[in-house]
Write an enzyme that holds these catalytic residues in place. Structure first.
Site, PDB file in Angstrom:
ATOM      1  N   GLY A  97       0.827  -1.214   0.000  1.00 14.98           N
ATOM      2  CA  GLY A  97       0.000   0.000   0.000  1.00 14.98           C
ATOM      3  C   GLY A  97       0.856   1.256   0.000  1.00 14.98           C
ATOM      4  N   ARG A 160       0.091  -5.311  -5.088  1.00 10.69           N
ATOM      5  CA  ARG A 160       0.032  -6.429  -4.138  1.00 10.69           C
ATOM      6  C   ARG A 160       0.073  -7.718  -4.953  1.00 10.69           C
ATOM      7  NH1 ARG A 160      -0.964  -4.299   0.863  1.00 10.69           N
ATOM      8  NH2 ARG A 160      -2.202  -2.403   0.963  1.00 10.69           N
ATOM      9  N   THR A 214       5.377   1.332   6.180  1.00  7.59           N
ATOM     10  CA  THR A 214       4.009   0.990   6.558  1.00  7.59           C
ATOM     11  C   THR A 214       3.402   2.110   7.372  1.00  7.59           C
ATOM     12  OG1 THR A 214       2.716  -0.285   8.142  1.00  7.59           O
ATOM     13  CG2 THR A 214       5.081  -0.439   8.381  1.00  7.59           C
ATOM     14  N   ILE A 215       2.266   2.626   6.953  1.00  5.92           N
ATOM     15  CA  ILE A 215       1.670   3.662   7.810  1.00  5.92           C
ATOM     16  C   ILE A 215       1.060   3.027   9.048  1.00  5.92           C
ATOM     17  CG2 ILE A 215       1.245   5.491   6.114  1.00  5.92           C
ATOM     18  CD1 ILE A 215      -1.740   4.519   6.338  1.00  5.92           C
ATOM     19  N   ASP A 216       0.806   1.710   8.996  1.00  2.00           N
ATOM     20  CA  ASP A 216       0.228   1.056  10.182  1.00  2.00           C
ATOM     21  C   ASP A 216       1.244   0.962  11.327  1.00  2.00           C
ATOM     22  OD1 ASP A 216      -1.982   0.764   8.676  1.00  2.00           O
ATOM     23  OD2 ASP A 216      -1.918  -1.417   8.498  1.00  2.00           O
ATOM     24  N   ARG A 261      -4.928  -2.133  10.087  1.00  6.63           N
ATOM     25  CA  ARG A 261      -5.546  -3.442   9.872  1.00  6.63           C
ATOM     26  C   ARG A 261      -5.478  -4.308  11.123  1.00  6.63           C
ATOM     27  NH1 ARG A 261      -4.930  -5.239   4.121  1.00  6.63           N
ATOM     28  NH2 ARG A 261      -2.811  -4.453   4.099  1.00  6.63           N
ATOM     29  N   GLU A 315      -9.589   0.579  11.602  1.00  3.57           N
ATOM     30  CA  GLU A 315     -10.354  -0.298  10.693  1.00  3.57           C
ATOM     31  C   GLU A 315     -10.401  -1.760  11.135  1.00  3.57           C
ATOM     32  OE1 GLU A 315      -6.668  -0.558   7.515  1.00  3.57           O
ATOM     33  OE2 GLU A 315      -8.700  -0.764   6.785  1.00  3.57           O
ATOM     34  N   MET A 373      -6.961   9.182   2.251  1.00  2.00           N
ATOM     35  CA  MET A 373      -6.441  10.557   2.311  1.00  2.00           C
ATOM     36  C   MET A 373      -5.225  10.660   3.220  1.00  2.00           C
ATOM     37  SD  MET A 373      -9.950  12.648   2.328  1.00  2.00           S
ATOM     38  CE  MET A 373      -9.141  14.215   2.363  1.00  2.00           C
ATOM     39  N   ARG A 375      -2.856   8.492   3.659  1.00  2.00           N
ATOM     40  CA  ARG A 375      -1.616   7.878   3.171  1.00  2.00           C
ATOM     41  C   ARG A 375      -1.222   8.350   1.767  1.00  2.00           C
ATOM     42  NH1 ARG A 375      -3.037   1.522   1.650  1.00  2.00           N
ATOM     43  NH2 ARG A 375      -3.619   2.022  -0.477  1.00  2.00           N
TER      44      ARG A 375
HETATM   45  N1  ATP Z   1       5.269 -14.323   2.567  1.00  2.00           N
HETATM   46  C1  ATP Z   1       5.602 -13.681   1.456  1.00  2.00           C
HETATM   47  N2  ATP Z   1       6.578 -14.153   0.650  1.00  2.00           N
HETATM   48  C2  ATP Z   1       6.921 -13.510  -0.479  1.00  2.00           C
HETATM   49  N3  ATP Z   1       6.310 -12.378  -0.913  1.00  2.00           N
HETATM   50  C3  ATP Z   1       5.326 -11.873  -0.164  1.00  2.00           C
HETATM   51  C4  ATP Z   1       4.911 -12.480   1.044  1.00  2.00           C
HETATM   52  N4  ATP Z   1       3.900 -11.748   1.572  1.00  2.00           N
HETATM   53  C5  ATP Z   1       3.696 -10.729   0.711  1.00  2.00           C
HETATM   54  N5  ATP Z   1       4.552 -10.786  -0.323  1.00  2.00           N
HETATM   55  C6  ATP Z   1       4.623  -9.863  -1.450  1.00  2.00           C
HETATM   56  O1  ATP Z   1       5.003  -8.565  -0.991  1.00  2.00           O
HETATM   57  C7  ATP Z   1       4.291  -7.543  -1.682  1.00  2.00           C
HETATM   58  C8  ATP Z   1       3.609  -6.628  -0.719  1.00  2.00           C
HETATM   59  O2  ATP Z   1       2.862  -7.361   0.268  1.00  2.00           O
HETATM   60  P1  ATP Z   1       1.547  -6.741   0.946  1.00  2.00           P
HETATM   61  O3  ATP Z   1       0.552  -6.409  -0.128  1.00  2.00           O
HETATM   62  O4  ATP Z   1       1.134  -7.642   2.013  1.00  2.00           O
HETATM   63  O5  ATP Z   1       2.001  -5.321   1.478  1.00  2.00           O
HETATM   64  P2  ATP Z   1       3.033  -4.954   2.595  1.00  2.00           P
HETATM   65  O6  ATP Z   1       4.399  -4.986   2.064  1.00  2.00           O
HETATM   66  O7  ATP Z   1       2.773  -5.789   3.806  1.00  2.00           O
HETATM   67  O8  ATP Z   1       2.678  -3.423   2.843  1.00  2.00           O
HETATM   68  P3  ATP Z   1       1.394  -2.812   3.585  1.00  2.00           P
HETATM   69  O9  ATP Z   1       0.736  -3.906   4.379  1.00  2.00           O
HETATM   70  O10 ATP Z   1       1.975  -1.747   4.459  1.00  2.00           O
HETATM   71  O11 ATP Z   1       0.560  -2.251   2.524  1.00  2.00           O
HETATM   72  C9  ATP Z   1       3.308  -8.259  -2.598  1.00  2.00           C
HETATM   73  O12 ATP Z   1       3.812  -8.180  -3.917  1.00  2.00           O
HETATM   74  C10 ATP Z   1       3.257  -9.681  -2.080  1.00  2.00           C
HETATM   75  O13 ATP Z   1       3.038 -10.631  -3.104  1.00  2.00           O
HETATM   76  O1  F6P Z   2      -6.802  -0.832  -0.199  1.00  2.00           O
HETATM   77  P1  F6P Z   2      -5.403  -1.276  -0.088  1.00  2.00           P
HETATM   78  O2  F6P Z   2      -4.484  -0.615  -1.043  1.00  2.00           O
HETATM   79  O3  F6P Z   2      -5.271  -2.761  -0.099  1.00  2.00           O
HETATM   80  O4  F6P Z   2      -4.835  -0.779   1.318  1.00  2.00           O
HETATM   81  C1  F6P Z   2      -5.487  -0.886   2.538  1.00  2.00           C
HETATM   82  C2  F6P Z   2      -4.556  -1.302   3.630  1.00  2.00           C
HETATM   83  O5  F6P Z   2      -3.257  -0.795   3.497  1.00  2.00           O
HETATM   84  C3  F6P Z   2      -2.801  -0.246   4.721  1.00  2.00           C
HETATM   85  O6  F6P Z   2      -2.795   1.136   4.588  1.00  2.00           O
HETATM   86  C4  F6P Z   2      -1.388  -0.648   5.039  1.00  2.00           C
HETATM   87  O7  F6P Z   2      -1.297  -2.009   5.252  1.00  2.00           O
HETATM   88  C5  F6P Z   2      -3.804  -0.737   5.759  1.00  2.00           C
HETATM   89  O8  F6P Z   2      -3.965   0.128   6.832  1.00  2.00           O
HETATM   90  C6  F6P Z   2      -5.040  -0.878   4.943  1.00  2.00           C
HETATM   91  O9  F6P Z   2      -5.900  -1.849   5.455  1.00  2.00           O
HETATM   92 MG    MG Z   3       1.337  -5.603   5.384  1.00  2.00          MG
END
Ligand code: ATP
Ligand code: F6P
Ligand code: MG
EC number: 2.7.1.11
Length: 462
Positions: A97, A160, A214-216, A261, A315, A373, A375
């Protein structure tokens, strides 16, 4: 098989949870003097280069008989580097995100590589991990990134899902990339760790560096993630609006839903900052609606005393209550994250229904959901400085031959943290901690927990 943690022990219980180095699996790598030695901006700074032994303790509250405990390698430039500038082809990718400051980190990575180390080849990977398989990359130079920190989002795009480790490493190998800077949250860092393991298995001279985003604020070990402060600041606008609406009518209630989350840090900090919030609900603190000490009771009492109130809800809060009344869908996003029900809308309807049914008082409720808004904005001044230091530290580490680490701030010091510490768990608000107690004493809301039920083991001091 995953590489083993690198531990260095010393006297009095000292442990360094060290990060991998390219020389762990590639012998006899040549080294070069750090070009910063000839850079007038740095060469005059006394002790600019980090001592090889410098480390930062994980815990800084100690007692006279405490062991020295776990430490992380201090970030910063080293006297000798393991890459010649002309040899480096760096790649930068942003995943997951959005978060304020992404563009600042991208900008500062490019500028640090160019201006500090003379690296001229920097590629942007388009649209997250899946961009590694795409044909197009984005050429990044100090000129093209010059003013991107003034914009929200990421100029590289993000996504994602789409992480296939072998295909990503094939792409890294085929393109001749040897520095990979991966900016993202917990999922991204897991992906980065898998990439590092594969690179190591293939014996490639490629530094894999994570930058936590991560904003979380749910990434463990580090003090705080970049963009978090900006998100909290932006959330104030929604809370202010809710407060203005609530105090302008009789028995007005303003409900604001904020991101978070699994962790309620944004809600907690936004509440503490605002002082207009009467109740903050987060995923870590289960609450209940009916009966003595429940939310309805508290709302009634607050309205009688003050004539209005503001509720902030993260949320991920109360999801178990929502599932009791709305059928849970178990839907996931492309990364496998559970898609949550809209708790803000749900609680607003519940409160309205309750007061309509019991006719104790007539209320007016306004629900504000600022979601994206908070993020999508550019980072504020302090986050911009933070992003700059993070990016510079990340580059110093890769040039010094370190790999398989996340660059992060620990007790105000830049460090290199091994991936396994970053991905082992999520950071949560500890409701037996002083910060949550500070919030409770600021809002005067019920704690919704029985102190006898508090698990002593869960206690952690901050
Ligand atoms: N266990 C894992 N092994 C390899 N890749 C992963 C794994 N978990 C997530 N990813 C990959 O990392 C990328 C980002 O993961 P995710 O959408 O969960 O966001 P995040 O990095 O946790 O950030 P945020 O939660 O703050 O939005 C994605 O492309 C996803 O496929
Ligand atoms: O709608 P998206 O892009 O999946 O993002 C929502 C999520 O991303 C975050 O901003 C970061 O993990 C969470 O707080 C929120 O649940
Ligand atoms: Mg995450």
């Amino acid at each position: 098989m995953d590489s083993k943690p690198k531990l260095v022990t010393g006297t009095a219980g000292y442990v360094l949870q060290d990060v991998p180095h390219l020389t762990d699996y590639i012998p006899n790598l040549p080294t070069y003097p750090n070009p910063l030695q000839n850079n007038p901006a740095y060469s005059v700074v006394k002790q600019y280069f980090v001592n090889v032994d410098d480390s930062v303790p994980e815990r800084i509250t100690v007692h006279s008989d405490s062991p020295r405990g776990i430490h992380f390698r201090r970030a910063g430039p080293r006297q000798r580097v393991y890459f010649d500038a002309d040899e480096v082809l760096a790649a930068i990718v942003t995943c997951g995100g959005l978060c304020p400051g992404l563009n600042t980190v991208v900008r500062e990575l490019v500028c640090s590589l160019y201006h500090m180390y003379g690296v001229k080849k920097v590629l942007g990977i388009d649209g997250g991990y899946r961009g590694f398989y795409a044909r197009n990359t984005i050429n990044l130079t100090p000129k093209t990134v010059n003013d991107i920190h003034k914009r929200g989002g990421t100029i590289l795009g993000s996504s994602r899902g789409g992480h296939v480790t072998k295909k990503i490493v094939d792409s890294i190998q085929d393109r001749g990339i040897n520095h990979v800077y991966i900016i993202g949250g917990d999922g991204t860092q897991r992906g980065a760790s898998a990439i590092f393991e594969e690179v190591r298995k293939r014996g490639l001279k490629v530094a894999i560096v994570g930058i936590p985003k991560t904003i979380d604020n749910d990434i463990p070990v580090i003090d705080q993630s970049f963009g978090f402060a900006t998100a909290v600041e932006e959330a104030q606008r929604a809370i202010n609006a809710a407060h203005v609406e609530a105090e302008s009518v009789e028995n007005g209630i303003g409900v604001v839903k904020l991101m978070g989350r699994y962790s309620g840090f944004i809600a907690m900090h936004a509440t503490l900052a605002s002082r207009d919030v009467d109740c903050c609900l987060i995923p870590e603190s289960p609450f209940y609606l009916e009966g003595h000490g429940g939310l309805y009771d508290y709302i009634e009492k607050t309205l009688k005393e003050n004539g209005h109130m503001v509720i902030v809800i993260a949320e991920g809060a109360g999801q178990e209550l929502v599932s009791e009344s709305i059928q849970s869908t178990n839907k996931q996003d492309e990364s496998g994250n559970k898609l949550l029900q809209d708790v803000g809308l749900w609680i607003s309807e519940k409160i309205k229904d309750h007061f309509a049914k019991h006719k104790t008082m007539a209320i007016t409720l306004k629900y504000i959901d600022p979601t994206y808004m908070i993020r999508a904005v550019p980072s504020n001044a302090s986050d911009n400085v933070y992003c700059t230091l993070l990016a510079q530290s990340a580059v110093h580490g890769a040039m010094a031959g370190y790999t398989g680490y996340t660059s992060g701030l620990v007790h105000g010091r830049q460090t290199y943290i091994p991936f396994y510490r970053i991905i082992e768990k999520q950071n949560h608000v500890v409701i037996t901690d002083r910060m949550w107690a500070r919030l409770l004493s600021s809002t005067n809301q019920p704690s919704f927990v029985d102190s006898k039920c508090v698990n002593e083991d869960a206690k952690e001091d901050h």
